[in-house]
Design a protein around this motif. Structure first.
Motif, PDB file in Angstrom:
ATOM      1  N   LEU A  12      10.256  44.176  83.988  1.00 38.50           N
ATOM      2  CA  LEU A  12       9.415  43.043  83.604  1.00 38.50           C
ATOM      3  C   LEU A  12       9.946  41.730  84.175  1.00 38.50           C
ATOM      4  N   GLU A  13      11.208  41.728  84.575  1.00 35.76           N
ATOM      5  CA  GLU A  13      11.836  40.543  85.153  1.00 35.76           C
ATOM      6  C   GLU A  13      11.425  40.404  86.622  1.00 35.76           C
ATOM      7  N   PRO A  14      11.568  39.201  87.185  1.00 32.77           N
ATOM      8  CA  PRO A  14      11.246  39.028  88.611  1.00 32.77           C
ATOM      9  C   PRO A  14      12.107  39.947  89.477  1.00 32.77           C
ATOM     10  N   SER A  15      11.512  40.431  90.556  1.00 26.35           N
ATOM     11  CA  SER A  15      12.242  41.318  91.461  1.00 26.35           C
ATOM     12  C   SER A  15      13.187  40.511  92.347  1.00 26.35           C
ATOM     13  N   ILE A  16      14.149  41.213  92.948  1.00 23.95           N
ATOM     14  CA  ILE A  16      15.072  40.563  93.879  1.00 23.95           C
ATOM     15  C   ILE A  16      14.592  40.751  95.315  1.00 23.95           C
ATOM     16  N   GLY A  17      13.505  41.485  95.487  1.00 26.31           N
ATOM     17  CA  GLY A  17      12.936  41.689  96.810  1.00 26.31           C
ATOM     18  C   GLY A  17      11.887  42.776  96.802  1.00 26.31           C
ATOM     19  N   GLU A  18      11.099  42.796  97.865  1.00 26.90           N
ATOM     20  CA  GLU A  18      10.080  43.828  98.031  1.00 26.90           C
ATOM     21  C   GLU A  18      10.114  44.339  99.459  1.00 26.90           C
ATOM     22  N   THR A  19       9.856  45.635  99.601  1.00 28.61           N
ATOM     23  CA  THR A  19       9.769  46.256 100.915  1.00 28.61           C
ATOM     24  C   THR A  19       8.472  47.062 100.939  1.00 28.61           C
ATOM     25  N   ALA A  20       8.246  47.776 102.013  1.00 32.37           N
ATOM     26  CA  ALA A  20       6.992  48.517 102.165  1.00 32.37           C
ATOM     27  C   ALA A  20       6.722  49.488 101.013  1.00 32.37           C
ATOM     28  N   CYS A  21       7.756  50.162 100.547  1.00 32.20           N
ATOM     29  CA  CYS A  21       7.563  51.206  99.532  1.00 32.20           C
ATOM     30  C   CYS A  21       8.131  50.887  98.158  1.00 32.20           C
ATOM     31  N   PHE A  22       8.943  49.831  98.056  1.00 31.32           N
ATOM     32  CA  PHE A  22       9.648  49.578  96.801  1.00 31.32           C
ATOM     33  C   PHE A  22       9.617  48.113  96.389  1.00 31.32           C
ATOM     34  N   ARG A  23       9.733  47.917  95.083  1.00 31.18           N
ATOM     35  CA  ARG A  23      10.045  46.610  94.499  1.00 31.18           C
ATOM     36  C   ARG A  23      11.436  46.765  93.898  1.00 31.18           C
ATOM     37  N   TRP A  24      12.349  45.869  94.243  1.00 28.43           N
ATOM     38  CA  TRP A  24      13.764  45.989  93.907  1.00 28.43           C
ATOM     39  C   TRP A  24      14.136  45.099  92.734  1.00 28.43           C
ATOM     40  N   HIS A  25      14.931  45.654  91.803  1.00 32.71           N
ATOM     41  CA  HIS A  25      15.347  44.919  90.609  1.00 32.71           C
ATOM     42  C   HIS A  25      16.837  45.122  90.350  1.00 32.71           C
ATOM     43  N   ALA A  26      17.518  44.045  90.004  1.00 35.27           N
ATOM     44  CA  ALA A  26      18.900  44.134  89.536  1.00 35.27           C
ATOM     45  C   ALA A  26      18.835  44.360  88.031  1.00 35.27           C
ATOM     46  N   THR A  27      19.484  45.410  87.556  1.00 36.59           N
ATOM     47  CA  THR A  27      19.461  45.731  86.128  1.00 36.59           C
ATOM     48  C   THR A  27      20.890  45.823  85.611  1.00 36.59           C
ATOM     49  N   SER A  28      21.026  45.944  84.325  1.00 39.35           N
ATOM     50  CA  SER A  28      22.356  46.074  83.720  1.00 39.35           C
ATOM     51  C   SER A  28      22.991  47.433  84.013  1.00 39.35           C
ATOM     52  N   VAL A  29      22.199  48.377  84.505  1.00 37.71           N
ATOM     53  CA  VAL A  29      22.720  49.707  84.810  1.00 37.71           C
ATOM     54  C   VAL A  29      22.768  50.001  86.307  1.00 37.71           C
ATOM     55  N   GLY A  30      22.373  49.054  87.138  1.00 36.51           N
ATOM     56  CA  GLY A  30      22.415  49.243  88.585  1.00 36.51           C
ATOM     57  C   GLY A  30      21.214  48.632  89.269  1.00 36.51           C
ATOM     58  N   ILE A  31      21.025  48.990  90.520  1.00 35.07           N
ATOM     59  CA  ILE A  31      19.880  48.518  91.296  1.00 35.07           C
ATOM     60  C   ILE A  31      18.749  49.521  91.129  1.00 35.07           C
ATOM     61  N   ALA A  32      17.592  49.033  90.711  1.00 36.35           N
ATOM     62  CA  ALA A  32      16.430  49.883  90.500  1.00 36.35           C
ATOM     63  C   ALA A  32      15.411  49.624  91.599  1.00 36.35           C
ATOM     64  N   ALA A  33      14.930  50.693  92.196  1.00 38.79           N
ATOM     65  CA  ALA A  33      13.900  50.622  93.222  1.00 38.79           C
ATOM     66  C   ALA A  33      12.638  51.268  92.651  1.00 38.79           C
ATOM     67  N   LEU A  34      11.638  50.456  92.371  1.00 39.12           N
ATOM     68  CA  LEU A  34      10.374  50.951  91.818  1.00 39.12           C
ATOM     69  C   LEU A  34       9.441  51.322  92.960  1.00 39.12           C
ATOM     70  N   TRP A  35       9.017  52.568  93.007  1.00 39.65           N
ATOM     71  CA  TRP A  35       8.116  53.072  94.049  1.00 39.65           C
ATOM     72  C   TRP A  35       6.762  52.391  93.903  1.00 39.65           C
ATOM     73  N   CYS A  36       6.283  51.784  94.984  1.00 38.95           N
ATOM     74  CA  CYS A  36       5.018  51.038  94.951  1.00 38.95           C
ATOM     75  C   CYS A  36       4.066  51.474  96.052  1.00 38.95           C
ATOM     76  N   ASP A  37       4.298  52.617  96.651  1.00 32.47           N
ATOM     77  CA  ASP A  37       3.498  53.060  97.792  1.00 32.47           C
ATOM     78  C   ASP A  37       2.517  54.159  97.392  1.00 32.47           C
ATOM     79  N   GLY A  38       1.663  53.869  96.445  1.00 35.30           N
ATOM     80  CA  GLY A  38       0.645  54.839  96.049  1.00 35.30           C
ATOM     81  C   GLY A  38       1.198  55.974  95.209  1.00 35.30           C
TER      82      GLY A  38
END
Length: 80
Positions: A12-38
C-alpha cells in the motif's frame, strides 16, 4: 504479524520503482517485487526479477528468494 499481512501493508506504500513486469517495494522483511504483467506466470519468474531489479538499482543475485500469493497478486520476496 504474518508475512502475508506485512506484505499487504507494504504494498500500500509508494513503490521504490517500476519495471516492465514488476512494481518494487522496500518492506520490513526484504525487497518485494509485485508481478504486474497480466496473468501470473506458471512458475515464479525469479530470473526476470533479477534482470529487472538491476534497472531500478537492485542487485538481488545473492539474496534468498521466496514467493507469496497476496490479494494484490504474486509477490517475489528477496531477503538476506
Amino acid at each position: 504479524m504474518a508475512i502475508r499481512e506485512l506484505l499487504e501493508d507494504a504494498l500500500l506504500e509508494p513503490s521504490i520503482g517500476e519495471t516492465a513486469c514488476f512494481r518494487w517495494h522496500a518492506t520490513s522483511v526484504g525487497i518485494a517485487a509485485l508481478w504486474c504483467d497480466g496473468k501470473p506466470p506458471p512458475a515464479p519468474p525469479f530470473d526476470v526479477a533479477l534482470k529487472e531489479g538491476l534497472q531500478v538499482g537492485l542487485d538481488l543475485s545473492r539474496e534468498e528468494r521466496e514467493f507469496h500469493q497476496v490479494k494484490s497478486g504474486l509477490v517475489l520476496l528477496f531477503h538476506s
